[in-house]
Motif scaffolding. Structure first.
Motif, PDB file in Angstrom:
ATOM      1  N   ALA A  57     -16.038  -7.515  11.224  1.00  0.00           N
ATOM      2  CA  ALA A  57     -15.621  -7.370  12.623  1.00  0.00           C
ATOM      3  C   ALA A  57     -14.185  -7.848  12.781  1.00  0.00           C
ATOM      4  N   GLU A  58     -13.500  -7.178  13.668  1.00  0.00           N
ATOM      5  CA  GLU A  58     -12.125  -7.555  13.987  1.00  0.00           C
ATOM      6  C   GLU A  58     -11.880  -7.278  15.456  1.00  0.00           C
ATOM      7  N   GLU A  59     -10.822  -7.864  15.961  1.00  0.00           N
ATOM      8  CA  GLU A  59     -10.437  -7.539  17.329  1.00  0.00           C
ATOM      9  C   GLU A  59      -9.217  -6.631  17.280  1.00  0.00           C
TER      10      GLU A  59
ATOM     11  N   VAL B 295      -1.861   0.348  17.753  1.00  0.00           N
ATOM     12  CA  VAL B 295      -3.020  -0.537  17.694  1.00  0.00           C
ATOM     13  C   VAL B 295      -2.727  -1.677  16.730  1.00  0.00           C
ATOM     14  N   LYS B 296      -3.080  -2.897  17.129  1.00  0.00           N
ATOM     15  CA  LYS B 296      -2.918  -4.048  16.244  1.00  0.00           C
ATOM     16  C   LYS B 296      -4.294  -4.684  16.045  1.00  0.00           C
ATOM     17  N   PHE B 297      -4.548  -5.124  14.806  1.00  0.00           N
ATOM     18  CA  PHE B 297      -5.848  -5.719  14.488  1.00  0.00           C
ATOM     19  C   PHE B 297      -5.666  -7.218  14.218  1.00  0.00           C
ATOM     20  N   THR B 298      -6.607  -8.023  14.773  1.00  0.00           N
ATOM     21  CA  THR B 298      -6.572  -9.460  14.484  1.00  0.00           C
ATOM     22  C   THR B 298      -7.980  -9.907  14.132  1.00  0.00           C
ATOM     23  N   ALA B 299      -8.073 -11.053  13.423  1.00  0.00           N
ATOM     24  CA  ALA B 299      -9.391 -11.547  13.032  1.00  0.00           C
ATOM     25  C   ALA B 299     -10.148 -12.031  14.254  1.00  0.00           C
ATOM     26  N   VAL B 300     -11.457 -11.922  14.212  1.00  0.00           N
ATOM     27  CA  VAL B 300     -12.292 -12.362  15.337  1.00  0.00           C
ATOM     28  C   VAL B 300     -12.293 -13.871  15.396  1.00  0.00           C
TER      29      VAL B 300
ATOM     30  N   MET C 279      -9.289  -6.171   7.627  1.00  0.00           N
ATOM     31  CA  MET C 279     -10.426  -5.247   7.520  1.00  0.00           C
ATOM     32  C   MET C 279      -9.991  -3.811   7.756  1.00  0.00           C
ATOM     33  N   ALA C 280      -9.097  -3.620   8.739  1.00  0.00           N
ATOM     34  CA  ALA C 280      -8.539  -2.276   8.926  1.00  0.00           C
ATOM     35  C   ALA C 280      -7.756  -1.872   7.686  1.00  0.00           C
ATOM     36  N   GLU C 281      -7.154  -2.877   7.052  1.00  0.00           N
ATOM     37  CA  GLU C 281      -6.406  -2.625   5.812  1.00  0.00           C
ATOM     38  C   GLU C 281      -7.323  -2.081   4.737  1.00  0.00           C
ATOM     39  N   SER C 282      -8.527  -2.641   4.660  1.00  0.00           N
ATOM     40  CA  SER C 282      -9.452  -2.191   3.604  1.00  0.00           C
ATOM     41  C   SER C 282      -9.881  -0.748   3.865  1.00  0.00           C
ATOM     42  N   ILE C 283      -9.997  -0.372   5.121  1.00  0.00           N
ATOM     43  CA  ILE C 283     -10.334   1.021   5.450  1.00  0.00           C
ATOM     44  C   ILE C 283      -9.185   1.935   5.031  1.00  0.00           C
TER      45      ILE C 283
END
Lengths: 397, 265
Positions: free
Chosen positions: A277-279, A287-292, A1-5
């Motif tokens: 939503a992501e964590e 910052v690292k993003f992971t799926a909720v 999701m952060a990737e899509s941003i």
């Protein structure tokens, strides 16, 4: 999701459309907004440096942190210094936003820090028109002498800045590190107007800004959400209650210090609003993003005991189970319940008999041929059928 | 001479704040937030003493709005630190702002308040300049403000101007080897609007130290507890994750004792 941003910022805007705008909002409960802003900024700059984005340069309006911080950040993120010098312009609204340094004698003995060529000092934070003009000037790479800066080689800067986006209509990205600071100097309508003008400018590719939502009223967040196409809201992982003691508070603070949830609202061109939503968690690198729920489902799976047989039914097994006819269950097919009183002999045809309290109530159904049945023959067939008498009557109690 | 000072023993507070033996600190801006029941003034005294110790390689600018110089002198003398001597040696620059009219001397309009803050900022700059000349640009500078709520009162309640002044002090921390220590009261703001300055300060600070009473009430051996949130401990690769410390304190005649809950015998 952060990737899509990041992709949306990289792709920029279509002809005839306003530039995409990302609002990052956080609060004291989860103050990772600055780190998330740094992440998207560094990513965008690296895309610009690699020539993969629509924007050919970036103008960073620094209110919250010094230009030196951002230059060091980009260096740490691996962006080549030459590209940074060429493609990034910083409008320094941090060092002297109100022009005080011009009105007091400067520090004589201060070590003269080398003034970076791509940093322009801005001393009139209350004048949004001047701010807008400065952003556009930096973005278009017009004569640097028009900007408010001192002690720099003007000729060198003009050369560098014209190289920035060139004289053609190339686009540039804009990043404002803290709109909350801007809102201290001027009103919400003025700030919203500035952001709208930036979005609608022909040469703006995309805009990113950060706001601390608990420094303002609710309407400020709402107003900025209307101006933006993407809103990334940072929420705490663990909720805090008022009844928590100080020790519990410190544990809660510790948990929320480097982890958070990112709620994103994306506005599509067709009007559809997508909620994602992501964590996220913060480590040494960034910052690292992971799926909720990725962690949650793993936990749930591990609760089932590990045995060598299957504890669950497959779909076919469920269907078969539903088909099984229980011997004493009334099947609901319209036939009367036939109670077997235990006295009928094999030769008797199946007939309805009076149900008696003492006799065992056995529901009798039409037995299909081929299915097993139990025939019980009483010893005393000659006796009268059981009546309502007390079966203990023959006992002397 | 400071007899109790031969080598400053490290305590829980110094460890939590990362205070080095020369008195330098890894953070730029620290906020002390106290309440009526648990005054945080002792923290300022302790940090002032550490900043002026024999091993300390810097100087202090102290904005005194709450108490006169004589009060701090008396308190620090009991702790083994001679403030008058330090002031004469130019290690301490005490700016007496007890008269809260200093900002409105030129009038009560907004420009006058801003000019007043600018003059205060100029006074700090001049001291830093003098200190740099004397020590050949060496040593750190610590600016201590006691306290920010009185500065807001002096500014006729204008938290905006107060924060502008703090913003300029904050820029000094990134341009020079300078740190800022602010005392504020957490329980004097009634409405959410008034709490704006509190929130601004929280965002601005690298370290927040909260002094509170015990939830169980008053005790003889424990006078309160400290919660220290060290948000941005600098690591080699950049920011590391923030650390939270929680321990209790007891105020003695000449010193403060810090200990973890349950370890005080």
């Amino acid at each position: 999701m952060a990737e899509s941003i990041s992709r949306s910022l990289r792709d920029g805007c279509l002809e005839g459309e306003h530039a995409p705008a990302l609002t990052i909002e956080d609060s004291l409960a989860s103050s990772l907004g600055s780190s998330v802003f740094d992440h998207f900024l560094a990513h965008l700059v690296s895309q610009i440096a690699a020539g993969k984005s629509q924007a050919r340069g970036l103008v960073l309006v620094a209110f919250n942190r010094s230009p030196a911080f951002y230059l060091e950040l980009l260096r740490r993120k691996g962006v080549d210094a030459q590209h940074v010098d060429k493609r990034v312009r910083i409008l320094d609204c941090y060092s002297d936003p109100l022009g005080w340094k011009k009105r007091v004698p400067p520090l004589k003995t201060a070590q003269n820090l080398p003034v970076k060529a791509n940093v322009a000092c801005f001393s009139d934070a209350r004048d949004t028109n001047k701010l807008m003009a400065s952003i556009l000037d930096l973005g278009k790479g017009t004569s640097y002498s028009e900007l408010d800066a001192t002690s720099c080689n003007v000729l060198n800067l003009v050369y560098l800045l014209t190289e920035f986006v060139g004289q053609d209509k190339s686009r540039f990205a804009v990043a404002i590190d803290l709109v909350s600071s801007l809102l201290r100097y001027t009103s919400l309508p003025t700030v919203a107007g500035l952001l709208n003008k930036l979005r609608s400018n022909d040469q703006t590719s995309c805009i990113v800004w950060l706001i601390h939502s608990d420094l303002h009223e609710q309407r400020v967040s709402a107003a900025l959400a209307y101006v933006s196409t993407m809103v990334a809201s940072i929420q705490p992982i663990a909720q805090c209650t008022d009844e928590q003691t100080s020790q519990q508070n410190s544990v809660w603070l510790g948990k929320n210090s480097d982890k958070a949830k990112l709620h994103v609202r994306l506005k599509r061109r067709n009007g559809r609003v997508k909620l994602l939503a992501e964590e996220l968690h913060l480590d040494q690198v960034g910052v690292k993003f992971t799926a909720v729920g990725a962690q949650n489902s793993n936990v749930a799976k591990s609760l089932l005991p590990k045995v060598q047989f299957n504890l669950q039914l497959s779909e076919q097994e469920r269907v078969e189970r539903a088909k099984v006819v229980l011997p004493y269950e009334h099947q609901g097919n319209g036939e009367e319940i036939q109670i077997y009183d235990g006295r009928r002999s094999l030769s008797d045809s199946i007939s309805i008999s009076q149900p008696s309290v003492a006799s065992p109530v056995i529901s009798d159904t039409q037995v299909a041929p081929g299915i097993g049945e139990i025939h019980y023959v009483r010893d005393s067939d000659d006796e009268q059928p059981d009546s309502d008498e007390d079966p203990d009557d023959d006992l002397d109690i | 001479m400071n007899p109790s000072f031969s080598s400053p023993t490290t305590n829980l507070l110094d460890e939590a704040l990362g205070i080095g033996c020369t008195g330098s600190v890894p953070w730029r801006i620290a906020l002390v937030q106290d309440c009526v029941e648990a005054s945080g003034a002792f923290l300022l005294h302790h940090l002032l003493k550490r900043s002026l110790s024999a091993e300390a390689a810097g100087a202090v600018v102290f904005l005194g709005l709450a108490q006169p110089f004589s009060h701090y002198d008396r308190v620090l003398r009991k702790m083994g630190c001679n403030l008058s001597l330090q002031r004469n040696k130019n290690k301490l620059h005490f700016i007496d702002l007890l008269d809260l009219e200093f900002l409105v001397a030129g009038g009560t309009d907004q420009n006058a308040i801003e000019d007043g803050f600018m003059n205060l900022y100029n006074r700090i700059l001049r001291f830093i300049e003098a200190n740099n000349l004397m020590h050949n640009n060496g040593g750190w500078i610590r600016i201590i403000i006691d306290d920010i709520s009185l500065l807001e009162i002096a500014a006729q309640g204008s938290s905006s101007h107060t924060f502008d002044f703090l913003q300029y002090c904050a820029t000094l921390t990134s341009e020079l080897d300078c740190s800022l220590l602010i005392l504020n009261h957490g329980d004097i703001y009634s409405s959410e609007e008034d709490q704006c300055l509190l929130s601004h300060l929280d965002y601005l600070s690298d370290v927040v130290i909260k002094a509170e009473t015990l939830s169980t009430g008053i005790a003889v051996d424990v006078h309160g507890q400290l919660t220290i949130i060290n948000k941005r401990a600098l690591g080699e690769l950049g920011w590391s994750s923030s650390k939270v410390y929680n321990f209790q304190f007891k105020l003695k005649e000449n010193a403060v004792e810090f200990f973890y809950p349950g370890t005080k015998f």
